[in-house]
Design a protein around this motif. Sequence first.
Motif, PDB file in Angstrom:
ATOM      1  N   ALA A 112       0.887  -9.853   1.817  1.00 26.32           N
ATOM      2  CA  ALA A 112       2.036  -8.952   1.878  1.00 26.32           C
ATOM      3  C   ALA A 112       2.863  -9.047   0.603  1.00 26.32           C
ATOM      4  N   LYS A 113       3.109 -10.270   0.139  1.00 23.56           N
ATOM      5  CA  LYS A 113       3.899 -10.441  -1.075  1.00 23.56           C
ATOM      6  C   LYS A 113       3.159  -9.884  -2.295  1.00 23.56           C
ATOM      7  N   HIS A 114       1.832 -10.006  -2.305  1.00 20.83           N
ATOM      8  CA  HIS A 114       1.048  -9.460  -3.414  1.00 20.83           C
ATOM      9  C   HIS A 114       1.198  -7.937  -3.472  1.00 20.83           C
ATOM     10  N   TYR A 115       1.065  -7.282  -2.322  1.00 22.88           N
ATOM     11  CA  TYR A 115       1.199  -5.824  -2.295  1.00 22.88           C
ATOM     12  C   TYR A 115       2.627  -5.404  -2.640  1.00 22.88           C
ATOM     13  N   GLN A 116       3.620  -6.211  -2.205  1.00 22.29           N
ATOM     14  CA  GLN A 116       5.012  -5.872  -2.475  1.00 22.29           C
ATOM     15  C   GLN A 116       5.362  -6.018  -3.956  1.00 22.29           C
ATOM     16  N   LEU A 117       4.972  -7.142  -4.558  1.00 22.78           N
ATOM     17  CA  LEU A 117       5.468  -7.475  -5.890  1.00 22.78           C
ATOM     18  C   LEU A 117       4.494  -7.159  -7.024  1.00 22.78           C
ATOM     19  N   VAL A 118       3.193  -7.171  -6.740  1.00 25.27           N
ATOM     20  CA  VAL A 118       2.203  -6.926  -7.791  1.00 25.27           C
ATOM     21  C   VAL A 118       1.684  -5.499  -7.727  1.00 25.27           C
ATOM     22  N   GLU A 119       1.153  -5.114  -6.561  1.00 20.93           N
ATOM     23  CA  GLU A 119       0.599  -3.775  -6.408  1.00 20.93           C
ATOM     24  C   GLU A 119       1.674  -2.698  -6.252  1.00 20.93           C
ATOM     25  N   LYS A 120       2.883  -3.123  -5.855  1.00 19.81           N
ATOM     26  CA  LYS A 120       3.977  -2.178  -5.614  1.00 19.81           C
ATOM     27  C   LYS A 120       3.621  -1.160  -4.530  1.00 19.81           C
ATOM     28  N   ASP A 121       2.779  -1.567  -3.601  1.00 24.28           N
ATOM     29  CA  ASP A 121       2.387  -0.718  -2.477  1.00 24.28           C
ATOM     30  C   ASP A 121       3.190  -1.186  -1.265  1.00 24.28           C
ATOM     31  N   LEU A 122       4.361  -0.608  -1.071  1.00 19.83           N
ATOM     32  CA  LEU A 122       5.283  -1.113  -0.059  1.00 19.83           C
ATOM     33  C   LEU A 122       4.786  -0.886   1.360  1.00 19.83           C
ATOM     34  N   ASP A 123       4.126   0.243   1.619  1.00 18.47           N
ATOM     35  CA  ASP A 123       3.608   0.470   2.969  1.00 18.47           C
ATOM     36  C   ASP A 123       2.535  -0.551   3.322  1.00 18.47           C
ATOM     37  N   ALA A 124       1.671  -0.874   2.363  1.00 20.88           N
ATOM     38  CA  ALA A 124       0.657  -1.892   2.612  1.00 20.88           C
ATOM     39  C   ALA A 124       1.303  -3.255   2.840  1.00 20.88           C
ATOM     40  N   SER A 125       2.373  -3.545   2.094  1.00 24.51           N
ATOM     41  CA  SER A 125       3.046  -4.833   2.277  1.00 24.51           C
ATOM     42  C   SER A 125       3.672  -4.912   3.664  1.00 24.51           C
ATOM     43  N   ILE A 126       4.226  -3.811   4.166  1.00 24.63           N
ATOM     44  CA  ILE A 126       4.809  -3.805   5.507  1.00 24.63           C
ATOM     45  C   ILE A 126       3.736  -4.121   6.547  1.00 24.63           C
ATOM     46  N   ALA A 127       2.559  -3.510   6.373  1.00 19.42           N
ATOM     47  CA  ALA A 127       1.458  -3.753   7.317  1.00 19.42           C
ATOM     48  C   ALA A 127       1.075  -5.229   7.334  1.00 19.42           C
ATOM     49  N   TRP A 128       1.036  -5.849   6.154  1.00 20.39           N
ATOM     50  CA  TRP A 128       0.654  -7.259   6.092  1.00 20.39           C
ATOM     51  C   TRP A 128       1.779  -8.183   6.564  1.00 20.39           C
ATOM     52  N   PHE A 129       3.030  -7.779   6.385  1.00 17.91           N
ATOM     53  CA  PHE A 129       4.127  -8.570   6.946  1.00 17.91           C
ATOM     54  C   PHE A 129       4.040  -8.579   8.476  1.00 17.91           C
ATOM     55  N   TRP A 130       3.711  -7.396   9.054  1.00 15.10           N
ATOM     56  CA  TRP A 130       3.503  -7.336  10.504  1.00 15.10           C
ATOM     57  C   TRP A 130       2.404  -8.308  10.922  1.00 15.10           C
ATOM     58  N   LYS A 131       1.317  -8.298  10.163  1.00 11.42           N
ATOM     59  CA  LYS A 131       0.198  -9.190  10.469  1.00 11.42           C
ATOM     60  C   LYS A 131       0.616 -10.647  10.382  1.00 11.42           C
ATOM     61  N   ALA A 132       1.431 -10.969   9.384  1.00  9.89           N
ATOM     62  CA  ALA A 132       1.910 -12.344   9.238  1.00  9.89           C
ATOM     63  C   ALA A 132       2.735 -12.758  10.450  1.00  9.89           C
ATOM     64  N   ILE A 133       3.587 -11.866  10.933  1.00  5.51           N
ATOM     65  CA  ILE A 133       4.404 -12.179  12.110  1.00  5.51           C
ATOM     66  C   ILE A 133       3.520 -12.374  13.336  1.00  5.51           C
ATOM     67  N   GLU A 134       2.546 -11.493  13.501  1.00  2.00           N
ATOM     68  CA  GLU A 134       1.645 -11.577  14.652  1.00  2.00           C
ATOM     69  C   GLU A 134       0.854 -12.877  14.669  1.00  2.00           C
ATOM     70  N   THR A 135       0.481 -13.370  13.487  1.00  2.00           N
ATOM     71  CA  THR A 135      -0.360 -14.568  13.403  1.00  2.00           C
ATOM     72  C   THR A 135       0.442 -15.841  13.172  1.00  2.00           C
ATOM     73  N   GLY A 136       1.760 -15.727  13.125  1.00  2.00           N
ATOM     74  CA  GLY A 136       2.593 -16.909  12.947  1.00  2.00           C
ATOM     75  C   GLY A 136       2.594 -17.464  11.537  1.00  2.00           C
ATOM     76  N   ASP A 137       2.352 -16.617  10.549  1.00  2.00           N
ATOM     77  CA  ASP A 137       2.304 -17.054   9.152  1.00  2.00           C
ATOM     78  C   ASP A 137       3.660 -16.811   8.489  1.00  2.00           C
ATOM     79  N   LYS A 138       4.460 -17.887   8.347  1.00  2.00           N
ATOM     80  CA  LYS A 138       5.785 -17.801   7.713  1.00  2.00           C
ATOM     81  C   LYS A 138       6.616 -16.687   8.348  1.00  2.00           C
ATOM     82  N   VAL A 139       6.795 -16.794   9.661  1.00  4.86           N
ATOM     83  CA  VAL A 139       7.418 -15.716  10.428  1.00  4.86           C
ATOM     84  C   VAL A 139       8.832 -15.408   9.933  1.00  4.86           C
ATOM     85  N   ASP A 140       9.635 -16.464   9.685  1.00  4.42           N
ATOM     86  CA  ASP A 140      11.010 -16.240   9.234  1.00  4.42           C
ATOM     87  C   ASP A 140      11.042 -15.367   7.981  1.00  4.42           C
TER      88      ASP A 140
END
Length: 313
Positions: A39-67
């Motif tokens: 998610a951070k890669h898509y947000q800060l490197v690729e600048k693909d914000l919609d893709a980063s949102i999708a991966w942030f959702w995935k991180a929350i679902e899987t318990g990966d750095k939820v905060d």
Amino acid sequence: MVQAGLAQPAPSTGAPAMAAAAVHVALKIPSGGGPYARAKHYQLVEKDLDASIAWFWKAIETGDKVDSALKDMAVVMKQRGYLDDAVDAIRSLRHLCPGKQSQESLDNILLDLYKASGRTKEEIELLKHKLRRIYHGQAFPAGKATKRARSHGRKIHVSVQQETSRVLGNLAWAYMQQRNFMAAEAVYRKAQMVEPDANKACNLALCLMEQGRLGDAEGVLADVVAGAFRDGREREHGGGKVVRKAEELLERIRAETGGGEKEAGEEDGVEADEMAELLDMVARQWAAPYRKSHRRLPVFEEITPFGREQMAC
């Protein structure tokens, strides 16, 4: 909304890989291929914000750095204009972030979202909630009159006095957006008693101008121009800029022709009177000695007779 499941970019080799690693270090992107790192890669490197949102959702679902994932996702959603979605996400998922610091950070993001989307009523309620937390001694570490905070990327120490004044200033501005100028004036005046600064003085003057009280506003602005608020807080707000703002408001006042002072509506006047009485109590407590044995902070020691809702303004 873009769904998670996007393939991670293929790893580079050689010099490109080294360059990519340097970018990750510079942008503080976590290493590895987990959902939050993607998610951070898509947000800060690729600048693909919609893709980063999708991966942030995935991180929350899987318990990966939820905060961090929830906070970052809400910030990116705001950038994309998904304001209501961001609010709903924080409200429905914040129970996954039980830490006090995380909850405070989420409240601050919610305030930004409410302000950006014009949800002033909810903004006011949340600001009242923050005042309740200060009142009950929950906003600062036990026995402490200061706490660490961030301002423009810098770590600073904030006193209970500064935090109370800041929250009151934001509350007053929110009332201004509702055109409840009597309530806004009451809160601005008490915020200035807690910790005066030039920026809030200009806002108070603007509030007085909206009520047609040009003489009172001119007096407040004259103090700003004369340098009555030249201290650390004014420098933080940009001293010269604030003075220029005061001078511009003075020019507006001088350009006004006629028109008497407006009379406050009955409803606004009642709310302002109640708030003025309460905030008088708040302001008087700054002279009270601090006793670590007390759970509440000294500013609120003698406000006990007021109910919770009254304390919330």
